[in-house]
Enzyme design. Structure first.
Site, PDB file in Angstrom:
ATOM      1  N   HIS A 176       0.858  -1.190   0.000  1.00  0.00           N
ATOM      2  CA  HIS A 176       0.000   0.000   0.000  1.00  0.00           C
ATOM      3  C   HIS A 176       0.896   1.242   0.000  1.00  0.00           C
ATOM      4  O   HIS A 176       1.072   1.901   1.027  1.00  0.00           O
ATOM      5  CB  HIS A 176      -0.917  -0.027   1.217  1.00  0.00           C
ATOM      6  CG  HIS A 176      -1.882  -1.160   1.215  1.00  0.00           C
ATOM      7  ND1 HIS A 176      -3.160  -1.066   0.694  1.00  0.00           N
ATOM      8  CD2 HIS A 176      -1.749  -2.446   1.649  1.00  0.00           C
ATOM      9  CE1 HIS A 176      -3.778  -2.229   0.819  1.00  0.00           C
ATOM     10  NE2 HIS A 176      -2.941  -3.086   1.396  1.00  0.00           N
TER      11      HIS A 176
ATOM     12  N   GLY B  74      -5.391   1.370   5.374  1.00  0.00           N
ATOM     13  CA  GLY B  74      -6.192   1.736   6.535  1.00  0.00           C
ATOM     14  C   GLY B  74      -7.430   2.526   6.181  1.00  0.00           C
ATOM     15  O   GLY B  74      -7.945   2.468   5.072  1.00  0.00           O
ATOM     16  N   GLY B  75      -7.913   3.304   7.156  1.00  0.00           N
ATOM     17  CA  GLY B  75      -9.115   4.100   6.995  1.00  0.00           C
ATOM     18  C   GLY B  75     -10.353   3.456   7.560  1.00  0.00           C
ATOM     19  O   GLY B  75     -11.412   4.084   7.636  1.00  0.00           O
ATOM     20  N   GLU B  76     -10.250   2.198   8.000  1.00  0.00           N
ATOM     21  CA  GLU B  76     -11.429   1.475   8.478  1.00  0.00           C
ATOM     22  C   GLU B  76     -11.964   2.026   9.800  1.00  0.00           C
ATOM     23  O   GLU B  76     -13.121   1.807  10.145  1.00  0.00           O
ATOM     24  CB  GLU B  76     -11.121  -0.017   8.655  1.00  0.00           C
ATOM     25  CG  GLU B  76     -10.890  -0.771   7.351  1.00  0.00           C
ATOM     26  CD  GLU B  76      -9.420  -0.866   6.996  1.00  0.00           C
ATOM     27  OE1 GLU B  76      -8.641   0.039   7.413  1.00  0.00           O
ATOM     28  OE2 GLU B  76      -9.030  -1.831   6.316  1.00  0.00           O
TER      29      GLU B  76
ATOM     30  N   ARG C 242     -15.821  -6.245   4.195  1.00  0.00           N
ATOM     31  CA  ARG C 242     -15.540  -4.899   3.697  1.00  0.00           C
ATOM     32  C   ARG C 242     -15.709  -4.791   2.186  1.00  0.00           C
ATOM     33  O   ARG C 242     -15.640  -3.692   1.631  1.00  0.00           O
ATOM     34  CB  ARG C 242     -14.124  -4.485   4.093  1.00  0.00           C
ATOM     35  CG  ARG C 242     -13.916  -4.321   5.585  1.00  0.00           C
ATOM     36  CD  ARG C 242     -12.447  -4.197   5.933  1.00  0.00           C
ATOM     37  NE  ARG C 242     -11.730  -5.439   5.611  1.00  0.00           N
ATOM     38  CZ  ARG C 242     -10.416  -5.590   5.753  1.00  0.00           C
ATOM     39  NH1 ARG C 242      -9.682  -4.573   6.185  1.00  0.00           N
ATOM     40  NH2 ARG C 242      -9.838  -6.745   5.464  1.00  0.00           N
TER      41      ARG C 242
ATOM     42  N   HIS D  73      -3.315 -13.563   0.802  1.00  0.00           N
ATOM     43  CA  HIS D  73      -3.671 -13.784   2.212  1.00  0.00           C
ATOM     44  C   HIS D  73      -4.116 -15.234   2.450  1.00  0.00           C
ATOM     45  O   HIS D  73      -4.890 -15.517   3.371  1.00  0.00           O
ATOM     46  CB  HIS D  73      -4.785 -12.839   2.681  1.00  0.00           C
ATOM     47  CG  HIS D  73      -4.573 -11.395   2.334  1.00  0.00           C
ATOM     48  ND1 HIS D  73      -3.350 -10.783   2.432  1.00  0.00           N
ATOM     49  CD2 HIS D  73      -5.439 -10.440   1.892  1.00  0.00           C
ATOM     50  CE1 HIS D  73      -3.464  -9.501   2.063  1.00  0.00           C
ATOM     51  NE2 HIS D  73      -4.722  -9.286   1.721  1.00  0.00           N
TER      52      HIS D  73
ATOM     53  N   ARG E 235      -4.120 -17.024   6.018  1.00  0.00           N
ATOM     54  CA  ARG E 235      -4.745 -16.332   7.144  1.00  0.00           C
ATOM     55  C   ARG E 235      -5.560 -17.252   8.042  1.00  0.00           C
ATOM     56  O   ARG E 235      -5.826 -16.931   9.196  1.00  0.00           O
ATOM     57  CB  ARG E 235      -5.600 -15.173   6.644  1.00  0.00           C
ATOM     58  CG  ARG E 235      -6.866 -15.541   5.933  1.00  0.00           C
ATOM     59  CD  ARG E 235      -7.512 -14.296   5.321  1.00  0.00           C
ATOM     60  NE  ARG E 235      -7.532 -13.191   6.261  1.00  0.00           N
ATOM     61  CZ  ARG E 235      -7.545 -11.901   5.907  1.00  0.00           C
ATOM     62  NH1 ARG E 235      -7.525 -11.561   4.636  1.00  0.00           N
ATOM     63  NH2 ARG E 235      -7.584 -10.967   6.814  1.00  0.00           N
TER      64      ARG E 235
ATOM     65  N   ASP F 183       1.973  -7.133   2.178  1.00  0.00           N
ATOM     66  CA  ASP F 183       0.818  -6.293   2.511  1.00  0.00           C
ATOM     67  C   ASP F 183       1.310  -5.041   3.222  1.00  0.00           C
ATOM     68  O   ASP F 183       0.614  -4.462   4.068  1.00  0.00           O
ATOM     69  CB  ASP F 183      -0.192  -7.046   3.388  1.00  0.00           C
ATOM     70  CG  ASP F 183      -1.575  -6.392   3.402  1.00  0.00           C
ATOM     71  OD1 ASP F 183      -1.847  -5.560   2.525  1.00  0.00           O
ATOM     72  OD2 ASP F 183      -2.362  -6.699   4.310  1.00  0.00           O
TER      73      ASP F 183
ATOM     74  N   SER G  94      -3.316  -1.826   6.839  1.00  0.00           N
ATOM     75  CA  SER G  94      -3.762  -1.918   8.232  1.00  0.00           C
ATOM     76  C   SER G  94      -3.488  -3.309   8.772  1.00  0.00           C
ATOM     77  O   SER G  94      -3.537  -4.301   8.043  1.00  0.00           O
ATOM     78  CB  SER G  94      -5.244  -1.588   8.339  1.00  0.00           C
ATOM     79  OG  SER G  94      -6.012  -2.439   7.511  1.00  0.00           O
TER      80      SER G  94
END
Length: 377
Positions: free
Chosen positions: A63, A68-70, A163, A224, A227, A279, A283
């Site tokens: 990124h 972020g921003g969540e 999301r 991912h 995970r 990643d 975030s």
């Protein structure tokens, strides 16, 4: 003009033994058992005795403009700086937009990529964001990939994640069609890079897409995958069907990269279609709330030093394998005459970074950046 790396144990990424490597400007021009500096004009000799010499790391999921921003505006992560990237051993980075396509944009992503390249590394980006219809610069995924030099695919499109907007099979089919056609017209990889969340669906929509269409399976890059255990099992099945998977560094709830690779090796699975990315700058659930791009290098070291996996096998997951998937080989991901002079030199005893060379220039010495970005102190 010339740099001569002497007496290093070379992994190209296959083990080549002790070699000398001659660089001319930003290219590798020769690799031999011995190259005499006396025969060269204007040469800088770098002693690599007791060192391991590898291709520079390709991180295909960063990124670069901040993730972020969540949790609202205060959680917007700042842009990543040049020194953070190179101190992680990374010489090529692929930027992603991610969840926040409201306060971030493809235009901003492209501008940041151009800035980082001007500072000294190689950069590419994916057009798109979590949603579908996804963000573009020209109005179509196809034209972004075909016409914008740095755009090599679309992503990260989110599936199995609360999301995302839960793209339908037709939505994914349309994105794949646009990416595939754009890649053909622009001589690009044209990949569909898929963020896979913790949702129960996992990779089921991707399996259906592959089964019910004629798209080449190697254009899909689900990330991912380590995970959680269920998703990892699905990833193994996708590998067995001829697909490829991307693991994420720093995973603590599912399987670590070292554990995941060890499990794949134990099952006799060839790792040539397995990649690892950071990643970075996205975030995270850690104390700082930010994914550290340096965790990718840390995980690669752990695979070798703690899990006793072969360096020649592990280093491919961040060099040769992503280079082939993204159609950057043989320019990137290898040590060959004619390839870009992106070289990671590690100390043999602890695999710490001795030197990092990006596009022929030394940017890291003894783990510290000796070149920084325009606005870094």
């Amino acid at each position: 003009m010339f740099k001569l790396l002497k007496n290093g144990h070379c992994f190209a990424p296959d083990d080549m033994g002790i070699k000398d490597i001659l660089l001319a400007n930003d290219k590798i021009c020769d690799i031999k058992e011995e190259i005499l500096a006396a025969n060269l004009w204007d040469v800088e000799v770098i002693d690599c005795q007791h060192c391991l010499v590898c291709p520079g790391i390709i991180d295909q999921h960063v990124h670069i403009t901040g993730g972020g921003g969540e949790q609202g505006p205060i959680s917007r992560i700042p842009e990543i700086m040049f020194s953070k990237i190179v101190e992680a051993g990374v010489t090529t980075v692929v930027g992603v937009l991610g969840f926040d396509s409201i306060t971030r944009s493809i235009a901003g992503l492209l501008a940041k990529a151009r800035g980082l390249e001007a500072e000294g590394i190689t950069t590419y980006i994916y057009t798109g964001s979590y949603g579908s219809p996804t963000e573009t610069l020209t109005g179509r995924v196809l034209t972004d990939i075909a016409l914008l030099d740095k755009v090599i695919g679309v992503g990260e499109i989110a599936i199995a994640d609360y999301r995302s907007n839960h793209p339908s099979l037709q939505d994914l089919r349309t994105l794949a069609s646009e990416a595939n056609a754009g890649g053909m017209l622009g001589a690009k990889a044209g990949v569909l890079h898929l963020h896979v969340g913790d949702g129960e669906e996992g990779l089921q929509s991707l399996f259906r897409l592959v089964e019910e269409s004629d798209f080449p399976i190697n254009m899909f890059v689900p990330t991912h995958i380590n995970r959680n255990a269920t998703l990892f099992d699905q990833g193994i099945e996708f590998l067995k069907r001829g697909g490829q998977i991307d693991l994420t560094a720093g995973e603590t709830k599912g399987y670590s990269v070292a554990k995941a690779l060890a499990m794949l090796v134990a099952q006799g699975i060839n790792l040539e279609k397995v990649t690892v990315s950071s990643d970075g700058n996205g975030s995270a659930s850690n104390e700082g709330g930010i994914s550290n791009i340096g965790q990718l290098f840390n995980d690669i070291r752990a695979c070798v030093l703690e899990n006793n996996l072969q360096l020649s096998m592990v280093i491919k997951t961040v060099t040769l394998n992503p280079a082939r998937i993204l159609k950057l080989y043989p320019q990137k991901g290898c040590l060959l005459p004619g390839s870009d002079a992106d070289i990671l030199v590690l100390k043999e005893n602890d695999l710490s970074i001795y030197r990092l060379i990006a596009r022929g220039q030394v940017v890291v010495e003894d783990q510290k950046a000796v070149k920084k970005g325009k606005y870094e102190n």
